[in-house]
Each structure stands twice: as C-alpha cells, then as structure tokens.
Motif scaffolding. Structure first.
Motif, PDB file in Angstrom:
ATOM      1  N   GLY A 180       0.708  -1.082   0.008  1.00 23.10           N
ATOM      2  CA  GLY A 180       0.059  -0.035  -0.045  1.00 23.10           C
ATOM      3  C   GLY A 180       0.957   1.325   0.117  1.00 23.10           C
ATOM      4  N   THR A 181       2.163   1.429   0.465  1.00 29.83           N
ATOM      5  CA  THR A 181       2.756   2.448   0.699  1.00 29.83           C
ATOM      6  C   THR A 181       3.010   3.136  -0.609  1.00 29.83           C
ATOM      7  N   TYR A 211      12.578   1.076   0.605  1.00 31.41           N
ATOM      8  CA  TYR A 211      12.285   2.404   0.998  1.00 31.41           C
ATOM      9  C   TYR A 211      12.490   2.840   2.429  1.00 31.41           C
ATOM     10  N   GLY A 237       2.129  -1.939   8.000  1.00 28.99           N
ATOM     11  CA  GLY A 237       0.852  -2.502   7.392  1.00 28.99           C
ATOM     12  C   GLY A 237       0.618  -3.851   8.318  1.00 28.99           C
ATOM     13  N   ARG A 240       0.072 -17.155   4.623  1.00 32.52           N
ATOM     14  CA  ARG A 240       0.564 -16.544   3.307  1.00 32.52           C
ATOM     15  C   ARG A 240      -0.345 -16.770   2.081  1.00 32.52           C
ATOM     16  N   ALA A 281      -1.106   2.366   7.985  1.00 32.01           N
ATOM     17  CA  ALA A 281      -1.238   3.686   8.368  1.00 32.01           C
ATOM     18  C   ALA A 281       0.009   4.370   7.949  1.00 32.01           C
ATOM     19  N   GLU A 282      -0.290   5.676   7.703  1.00 29.00           N
ATOM     20  CA  GLU A 282       1.071   6.493   6.930  1.00 29.00           C
ATOM     21  C   GLU A 282       0.810   7.908   7.599  1.00 29.00           C
ATOM     22  N   TYR A 287       9.916   6.082   5.982  1.00 26.73           N
ATOM     23  CA  TYR A 287      10.570   6.070   4.497  1.00 26.73           C
ATOM     24  C   TYR A 287      10.453   7.462   3.877  1.00 26.73           C
ATOM     25  N   ARG A 322      13.561  -5.527   6.687  1.00 24.44           N
ATOM     26  CA  ARG A 322      12.444  -5.394   6.336  1.00 24.44           C
ATOM     27  C   ARG A 322      12.670  -5.714   4.642  1.00 24.44           C
ATOM     28  N   LEU A 367       3.069 -10.393  12.323  1.00 21.26           N
ATOM     29  CA  LEU A 367       1.601  -9.982  12.458  1.00 21.26           C
ATOM     30  C   LEU A 367       1.489  -8.441  11.717  1.00 21.26           C
ATOM     31  N   ARG A 385      -3.742 -12.798   8.865  1.00 18.18           N
ATOM     32  CA  ARG A 385      -2.695 -13.215  10.169  1.00 18.18           C
ATOM     33  C   ARG A 385      -3.185 -12.902  11.539  1.00 18.18           C
ATOM     34  N   GLY A 387      -1.453  -7.210   8.462  1.00  9.74           N
ATOM     35  CA  GLY A 387      -2.138  -8.214   7.638  1.00  9.74           C
ATOM     36  C   GLY A 387      -3.478  -8.822   8.553  1.00  9.74           C
ATOM     37  N   GLY A 407       4.155  -4.764  10.311  1.00 10.95           N
ATOM     38  CA  GLY A 407       5.640  -4.349  10.324  1.00 10.95           C
ATOM     39  C   GLY A 407       5.449  -2.893   9.534  1.00 10.95           C
ATOM     40  N   GLY A 408       6.572  -2.213   9.724  1.00 15.96           N
ATOM     41  CA  GLY A 408       6.580  -0.878   8.840  1.00 15.96           C
ATOM     42  C   GLY A 408       7.839  -0.268   9.228  1.00 15.96           C
ATOM     43  N   GLY A 409       7.781   1.112   9.041  1.00 15.01           N
ATOM     44  CA  GLY A 409       8.964   1.953   9.427  1.00 15.01           C
ATOM     45  C   GLY A 409       9.037   3.455   8.763  1.00 15.01           C
ATOM     46  N   TYR A 447      -5.697   2.970   5.520  1.00 17.92           N
ATOM     47  CA  TYR A 447      -6.303   2.312   4.225  1.00 17.92           C
ATOM     48  C   TYR A 447      -6.463   0.957   4.811  1.00 17.92           C
TER      49      TYR A 447
HETATM   50  P1  HAM Z   1       5.108  -5.892   4.710  1.00 16.36           P
HETATM   51  O1  HAM Z   1       5.957  -6.252   5.968  1.00 16.36           O
HETATM   52  O2  HAM Z   1       5.504  -6.327   3.376  1.00 16.36           O
HETATM   53  O3  HAM Z   1       4.961  -4.450   4.867  1.00 16.36           O
HETATM   54  O4  HAM Z   1       3.376  -6.316   4.899  1.00 16.36           O
HETATM   55  C1  HAM Z   1       2.892  -5.860   6.188  1.00 16.36           C
HETATM   56  C2  HAM Z   1       1.933  -6.999   6.701  1.00 16.36           C
HETATM   57  O5  HAM Z   1       1.059  -7.699   5.780  1.00 16.36           O
HETATM   58  C3  HAM Z   1       2.804  -8.251   7.151  1.00 16.36           C
HETATM   59  O6  HAM Z   1       3.439  -8.039   8.552  1.00 16.36           O
HETATM   60  C4  HAM Z   1       1.930  -9.311   7.205  1.00 16.36           C
HETATM   61  O7  HAM Z   1       1.035  -9.423   8.499  1.00 16.36           O
HETATM   62  C5  HAM Z   1       0.958  -9.100   6.117  1.00 16.36           C
HETATM   63  N1  HAM Z   1       1.304  -9.688   4.628  1.00 16.36           N
HETATM   64  C6  HAM Z   1       2.453  -9.600   3.880  1.00 16.36           C
HETATM   65  N2  HAM Z   1       2.520 -10.567   3.040  1.00 16.36           N
HETATM   66  C7  HAM Z   1       1.209 -11.298   2.962  1.00 16.36           C
HETATM   67  C8  HAM Z   1       0.857 -12.486   2.375  1.00 16.36           C
HETATM   68  N3  HAM Z   1       1.391 -12.824   1.203  1.00 16.36           N
HETATM   69  N4  HAM Z   1      -0.199 -12.962   2.966  1.00 16.36           N
HETATM   70  C9  HAM Z   1      -0.913 -12.624   4.360  1.00 16.36           C
HETATM   71  N5  HAM Z   1      -0.397 -11.484   4.858  1.00 16.36           N
HETATM   72  C10 HAM Z   1       0.647 -10.483   4.287  1.00 16.36           C
HETATM   73  C11 HAM Z   1       4.450  -3.466   3.812  1.00 16.36           C
HETATM   74  O8  HAM Z   1       3.496  -4.097   3.005  1.00 16.36           O
HETATM   75  C12 HAM Z   1       4.771  -1.911   4.081  1.00 16.36           C
HETATM   76  N6  HAM Z   1       3.843  -1.182   3.148  1.00 16.36           N
HETATM   77  C13 HAM Z   1       4.147  -1.589   5.356  1.00 16.36           C
HETATM   78  C14 HAM Z   1       4.400  -0.183   5.569  1.00 16.36           C
HETATM   79  C15 HAM Z   1       3.361   0.798   5.664  1.00 16.36           C
HETATM   80  N7  HAM Z   1       5.453   0.519   5.787  1.00 16.36           N
HETATM   81  C16 HAM Z   1       5.311   1.796   6.039  1.00 16.36           C
HETATM   82  N8  HAM Z   1       3.894   1.972   5.564  1.00 16.36           N
END
Ligand code: HAM
Length: 423
Positions: free
Chosen positions: A81-82, A260, A303, A119, A128-129, A285, A256, A279, A308, A305, A281-283, A105
């Motif tokens: 989403g980011t 970014y 973000g 997965r 959240a951003e 950017y 991570r 569960l 999960r 999930g 994660g983020g950081g 979002y």
């Molecule tokens: P991400 O670590 O890739 O970060 O995904 C965040 C969360 O989405 C993971 O901790 C997990 O709970 C869930 N997730 C990821 N992949 C899967 C999958 N294939 N199936 C089920 N759940 C999954 C991001 O996506 C960043 N955009 C987060 C972020 C927002 N960083 C800064 N702002």
C-alpha cells in the motif's frame, strides 16, 4: 469442468464475514481515535508506481507482482500500500502544506508468493501512514497505534522488534562493511544470498536458512555504524517507546523486505502464528517521495495483515459468534394469509426490523415453524384462514416457548412495539 477460486485467493463466507466485520470495525475505531483518515486507492496501478520505488531487487518487485498487460500499458495489481499511497499523495498534493497528516487504508494486496498458512496471494492489509513529521515521536506513535489495535482485540502475545536501518549517509558505508565481512563466506551462503551479496547485502541478515543465519551471527551490526543523526533519532525513538510503556526488543537483524525504509524499522511477530509469524510491520520512509522524482518529505507507517490477525484471534478463541438473527418469522398458512403478511413483512423491513417470511404459500405449520427455528428467529407470527376469520393472530416467542394472541387490526403496531419501536 470444476471452476475454483485462484490458488491463494479465498472466498469469505457466513460466520467468517461477521467476524471480519467485527474486527474491522474495532480497528477503524482505533484509527479514528488516533486521528487517522481513510484513503482508498485503485487496485491497479502503473508498473512505475512500484518498480524503482519499492526497490527493483526486492522479492515483491522482482517476482511477486501480478501484471495486467494491455496494448499500451503495463499495470500491476497493488502488491503493497505504501507506494500507491505515495502516488496518491503526490497526485493530490496532500503533502504540500508541510503539516503532519495522518491516513489509513484497508485494501486487498496481491503477491505471487507460495501460498501457505498465513501467506496468501490475495490478502488484506490495514495500513497507517503519517506524512510531514520527521520526529522519532511520530515513529513511536505508529508503534503505539499498532500495539493499541492488537490490545483492543485482546491480543498481547507478540514481540515488538525494532531497528534502525540508517540513512543515505551512513548505510552505504555499512553495506561496504557487510560485503567485506561476507566476502570470504560467499560460497557457503545460499544461492539467493549470493545474489543478495552483490545487490542488497543487508538482506542476507534476514535470510531464514540455518547456514546463512549462522554466518550472519558474526556480521557487523548496523547499530554500531549509524551516523550521529540516525543514532540520536534511534535513541529518542526508544525513549518514547519506554515512555509509552510499550515493551520492545532491539533487533539489528530487522532489515524489512522493501527498499524504501530509512532509520526506524519495526516488526510485530507472534507465536500465535505459524512459520509466517509477522503480524505487522513498517518503518520510516523519508526517501520514498524522492524515488518518485519529487522533493523528499518525511513519512512513516505500517501495514498489518488481516488474515494473520484472524488466525491469531482464532487461536486465542477471541472471535465473536455470529449474533444477529431475525426478530420475526412470518408464517402464512395459505394464499389469503400470505397476501396479508407479504406487505407487512416489507413494512417491517422498511422500519429497519429484520423479518423473514416464507414465499412458499403451500406449506403447513410444522414446516413453517421448522424454518423459523432454522433461521433462529426470536418470534414467529402464525396466520391462517382460521385466524383471518376470528381476527386474531398468534405470536410465538421461540426463545421462551410462550405464545399470545394479537388482534390483526393492530398487528403492525404490536410487532413494532415488541421491538421497542413505536409505530
Ligand atoms: P509488509 O511487511 O510487506 O509491509 O506487510 C505488512 C504485513 O502484511 C505483514 O506483517 C503481514 O502481516 C501481512 N502480509 C504480507 N504479505 C502477506 C501475504 N502474502 N499473506 C498474508 N499476509 C501478508 C508492507 O507492505 C509495507 N507497505 C508496510 C508499511 C506501511 N511500511 C510503511 N508504511
């Protein structure tokens, strides 16, 4: 031919939907109390939104994106989403005031990964951003927010692991140090890490293979390589988390999976999950907008999930049973009764009262009561030729097993009264 859903993409049905909506509503409440406003972006984005921004050497961009190719363009199904969020921010100039602004979002994401428990190829993320705030306090706010979401759902079985991944000043030197360290071990690293060595050596630290982990144990840590600014930021970040009474661990192996990030990076992992234990994660950017060719501005987010989270809640048996059931089941015995009850059923529905009626006019009392029980109605109303003649209908309380007579002339008003709604 048996037609089935796409592998790793699930239907949600019945009780599960109730549970999801219950959890979604609770999460939205927490976002609102932290002052975050919802934003929705399209499922399809142009390829450029992710390639070159999330990082061309990340698994997501390199192998997990679903592409939609038309005559003139290549689009992708949003894998995260980011980057979509950043595209929308820049397009609508949401950052231009320079004032901090908070967004959240709740959207489906698509990644072509190998499906397993927790997965999926289509999964749902709350994200959240927070933009335009460079402070470590903002980073800590995001962790508090994520923590509050889990706590509000009754989950506390997770570890909050934090790290700093440095910035454009200090990270290149650290990467060189890592390369110097891994060089003599290169042949002992897994095939993937051998590739990572050249392009993104920090990701070797994240490898789950035992052999690579063993080697990485002695690798230089980023903690000792941060520049003064990053170190000051990180120290204050930790102080804020302590003030907020969030228990956390420092984990220099958190890098991570997306390119970014700068400075603060974090992950929430839970033993309630299986092998896929993240569960959320983020950081931070701060450099992402520059990857879009714009002036950099600070940003931090996470973000989480949903699938999960639902696994964790099911594991804790913290999911509600479906509770809503119809108030009334109208049971017409014959055509005439049906002609009377059909408009009444629509009237009740229009008043916001869940009322079921059988459209089969040929059924007897036994069958109708069975239906009322099946849908778990609170009351069933029985009306046949006999009742129409006497002008008295029968209202059965299915829960108490009692019944009472109700004059047909005041039926609508009496039923509304039983739902504590005056006619
Ligand atoms: P991400 O670590 O890739 O970060 O995904 C965040 C969360 O989405 C993971 O901790 C997990 O709970 C869930 N997730 C990821 N992949 C899967 C999958 N294939 N199936 C089920 N759940 C999954 C991001 O996506 C960043 N955009 C987060 C972020 C927002 N960083 C800064 N702002």
């Amino acid at each position: 031919m048996e037609i089935r859903s796409v592998r790793g993409m699930n239907d949600l049905l019945g009780e599960e939907i109730h549970q999801w909506v219950h959890v979604e509503n609770k999460i939205r409440k927490v976002f609102e109390s932290f002052g975050y406003q919802e934003i929705r972006t399209p499922v399809l984005e142009k390829l450029e939104v992710f390639s070159g921004t999330v990082g061309d050497e990340t698994d997501i961009v390199e192998k997990q994106m679903y592409q939609v190719i038309t005559d003139s363009e290549t689009y992708v199904l949003r894998p995260e989403g980011t980057a979509s969020f950043m595209r929308a921010v820049l397009e609508h100039k949401l950052h231009i005031t320079g004032q901090p602004a908070r967004f959240y979002y709740y959207l489906p994401m698509f990644r072509h990964e190998r499906p397993q428990k927790g997965r999926l190829r289509q999964f749902h993320q709350f994200g959240a951003e927070l933009i335009n705030d460079p402070s470590p306090e903002a980073d800590a706010e995001l962790i508090c927010l994520l923590d509050q979401i889990y706590q509000s759902l009754g989950i506390s079985e997770y570890r909050v692991r934090i790290n700093s991944v440095g910035c454009l000043q200090c990270r290149p030197t650290y990467k060189d140090k890592l390369k110097d360290f891994f060089q003599p071990h290169l042949t002992n690293l897994c095939e993937q890490c051998q590739k990572r060595f050249h392009r993104s050596p920090m990701r070797i630290l994240d490898c789950k293979r035992e052999g690579c982990r063993e080697i990485a144990k002695a690798a230089p840590l980023i903690t000792h390589a941060l520049c003064i600014e990053c170190k000051t930021h990180h120290d204050r970040f930790k102080t804020c988390l302590t003030q907020a009474k969030v228990t956390f661990e420092e984990d220099p192996y958190i890098v991570r999976g997306l390119d970014y990030y700068s400075r603060s990076a974090f992950e929430f992992t839970s033993q309630l999950l299986g092998a896929q234990d993240a569960l959320g994660g983020g950081g931070r950017y701060d450099g992402l907008s520059a990857r879009f060719g714009e002036t950099p501005f600070p940003a931090v987010g996470f973000g989480l999930g949903m699938e999960r989270l639902m696994i964790a809640l099911a594991e804790k048996q913290n999911l509600p049973k479906a509770t809503s059931t119809p108030t009334f089941f109208l049971a017409p015995l014959g055509e005439k009764a049906f002609e009377f009850l059909y408009p009444l059923s629509l009237h009740l529905k229009r008043q916001g009262i869940w009322c079921e009626i059988s459209y089969d006019k040929s059924k007897g009392l036994k069958w109708l009561l069975k239906q009322a029980n099946r849908v778990n109605a609170h009351y069933s109303l029985l009306l046949g030729d006999e009742e129409l003649k006497t002008g008295i209908s029968i209202l059965k309380d299915m829960k108490l097993g009692t019944q009472e007579n109700i004059p047909i002339v005041s039926l609508s008003a009496e039923l509304l009264r039983r739902t504590h709604r005056e006619p």
